[in-house]
Scaffold this motif. Structure first.
Motif, short mmCIF file in Angstrom:
data_model
loop_
_atom_site.label_atom_id
_atom_site.label_comp_id
_atom_site.label_asym_id
_atom_site.label_seq_id
_atom_site.Cartn_x
_atom_site.Cartn_y
_atom_site.Cartn_z
N ARG A 145 24.82 36.40 -60.03
CA ARG A 145 25.25 35.04 -60.37
C ARG A 145 25.50 34.22 -59.11
O ARG A 145 25.25 33.01 -59.09
N ALA A 148 22.05 33.49 -57.56
CA ALA A 148 21.36 32.50 -58.39
C ALA A 148 21.78 31.08 -58.03
O ALA A 148 20.96 30.16 -58.00
N ALA A 149 23.08 30.91 -57.72
CA ALA A 149 23.55 29.57 -57.34
C ALA A 149 22.92 29.11 -56.03
O ALA A 149 22.61 27.93 -55.86
N ASP A 152 19.30 28.15 -56.94
CA ASP A 152 19.17 27.19 -58.04
C ASP A 152 18.31 27.79 -59.15
O ASP A 152 17.41 27.15 -59.70
N LYS A 153 18.62 29.05 -59.49
CA LYS A 153 17.93 29.75 -60.57
C LYS A 153 18.96 30.40 -61.47
O LYS A 153 20.15 30.46 -61.15
N THR A 154 18.51 30.91 -62.60
CA THR A 154 19.40 31.64 -63.49
C THR A 154 19.62 33.05 -62.95
O THR A 154 18.78 33.57 -62.21
N PRO A 155 20.73 33.70 -63.32
CA PRO A 155 20.92 35.09 -62.90
C PRO A 155 19.78 36.00 -63.36
O PRO A 155 19.39 36.91 -62.63
N ALA A 156 19.25 35.75 -64.56
CA ALA A 156 18.14 36.59 -65.05
C ALA A 156 16.90 36.43 -64.18
O ALA A 156 16.23 37.41 -63.83
N ALA A 157 16.58 35.19 -63.80
CA ALA A 157 15.43 34.95 -62.93
C ALA A 157 15.65 35.57 -61.56
O ALA A 157 14.71 36.11 -60.94
N THR A 158 16.87 35.51 -61.07
CA THR A 158 17.19 36.09 -59.76
C THR A 158 17.08 37.61 -59.81
O THR A 158 16.60 38.24 -58.86
N ARG A 159 17.49 38.20 -60.91
CA ARG A 159 17.35 39.65 -61.09
C ARG A 159 15.88 40.05 -61.03
O ARG A 159 15.52 41.07 -60.44
#
Length: 300
Positions: A145, A148-149, A152-159
C-alpha cells in the motif's frame, strides 16, 4: 506523536546506512545512490515534518521517490549510445555519468558482490515501477500500500509489478537446449577470464571458434570478427578488467554472460557450442538498442 524537524534530522542520520542500501539496490550505482541521499535530505530539510508520525518510514518514501525519478530519467535515455570517449571497457575507470560524487571502486565492487552481480544485471532490465516494487517489498519489507502510493497505482497492481520482477530475478531452470555442460562451460569461461588463465580459456574454445562484436564494443565504426582459438582467447583476456562485474545469466533463454558497470548493463555475451561442448561462436553485444532487445533473466 508527529515528529519535529530535529527528530527527522536525527532519524536521517540513524537510518543513513539503510537509506543508502535502499538507494543502491534501486539504482545499482553507489555514486547515484549517494546523490539520491543528498537530494532526499535537501527535500526532507525543506519539508514540513510537523505531521510526520513515522520519520523512518517517511524518509524511506522520500528516498524511494527520488530514486524513482532518477530511474525514469535513465529509462528515457536508455536508447542513447555511450559517451563516444567511453567504450564499455573504459566505463569502470570513470564516474557514473550524471553523478557528482566520487566513489571508491573497491567499495562499489564489494557492494556489488554483497548484493549479487547477476541480481544487479537483471534489475537493470526491469522498468522503473517493477524495480521499485520488487526492491522495496522483497528486500526491505515495505508494504504494497505504501509502494502503491509512490507509483500512483493500486496495491493489487503494485503486487503484480513485484511478482513479474520476482519471476525475472529468480529466473527459471536452463532449458534442455542448454544442458548442464554448457552452464559449466560458461562458468569456466568467466572464471578463466577473471583469473587471466589463458590455457583454461583455450581449452574451452573450438578450433574454428569465431568471435563477433558490434561497433560499440571497441571504438570502431563497424562490427568486427575474430577467428581462431588464440586470437579469440587473447581478445577475451583483454576484458579481464570487466569480468569482475560479470555474471552468468539466461540470454533469450540460453546460458550466456552479462557485464554491468555502476549497475548499468553494458555488455552481453551469447555463445554457440559444438557437439563436444566447446564454444564455436561468441557474440559480444554492447549497442544500447541491441541490449534492449534481449531477454535477460536469472538462472533458477
Amino acid at each position: 506523536m508527529p515528529g519535529r524537524p530535529d527528530d527527522v534530522a536525527r532519524q536521517f542520520e540513524l537510518d543513513r546506512p539503510r537509506l543508502r542500501a535502499v538507494a543502491y539496490r534501486i539504482l545499482g550505482s553507489l555514486g547515484e545512490a549517494d546523490d539520491a541521499l543528498q537530494e532526499a535530505w535537501l527535500r526532507a530539510d525543506r519539508a514540513d515534518t510537523s505531521e510526520v508520525a513515522n520519520p523512518s518510514g517517511w524518509l524511506t518514501t522520500v528516498v524511494a521517490r527520488v530514486c524513482l525519478n532518477l530511474l525514469r530519467a535513465r529509462d528515457n535515455r536508455r536508447e542513447e549510445p555511450l559517451d563516444p570517449q567511453e567504450s564499455p571497457g573504459d566505463a569502470s575507470r570513470g564516474q557514473t555519468a550524471g553523478t557528482g560524487t566520487g566513489t571508491d571502486p573497491a567499495e562499489e565492487a564489494q557492494l556489488a558482490d554483497e548484493v549479487g552481480i547477476a541480481l544487479l544485471i537483471v534489475l537493470d532490465t526491469l522498468g522503473p515501477a517493477e524495480r521499485l516494487a520488487f526492491v522495496l517489498h522483497d528486500m526491505f519489507d515495505v508494504p504494497f500500500r505504501d509502494i502503491a502510493a509512490m507509483l500512483d497505482k493500486t496495491p493489487a497492481a503494485t503486487r503484480q509489478l513485484a511478482s513479474r520482477a520476482r519471476r525475472r530475478v529468480r529466473g527459471v531452470p536452463a532449458p534442455e537446449a542448454d544442458p548442464p555442460r554448457r552452464r559449466r562451460a560458461v562458468d569456466a569461461y568467466l572464471a578463466a577470464t577473471r583469473g587471466g588463465d589463458f590455457d583454461a580459456l583455450v581449452a574451452l574454445l573450438h578450433p574454428d571458434v569465431v568471435l563477433r562484436a558490434d561497433a560499440a564494443v571497441v571504438p570502431t565504426p563497424e562490427p568486427f570478427t575474430v577467428s581462431g582459438v588464440e586470437p579469440v582467447a587473447r581478445g577475451a583476456m583483454a576484458s579481464m578488467g570487466r569480468a569482475g562485474a560479470a555474471a552468468v545469466v539466461l540470454v533469450d533463454g540460453r546460458v550466456g554472460m552479462a557485464m554491468a558497470e555502476h549497475g548499468r548493463l553494458r555488455v552481453v555475451l551469447r555463445f554457440d557450442f559444438a557437439a563436444d561442448g566447446r564454444m564455436t561462436g561468441i557474440d559480444v553485444i554492447a549497442e544500447p538498442a541491441r541490449l534492449n532487445e534481449l531477454d535477460i533473466t536469472g538462472i533458477g
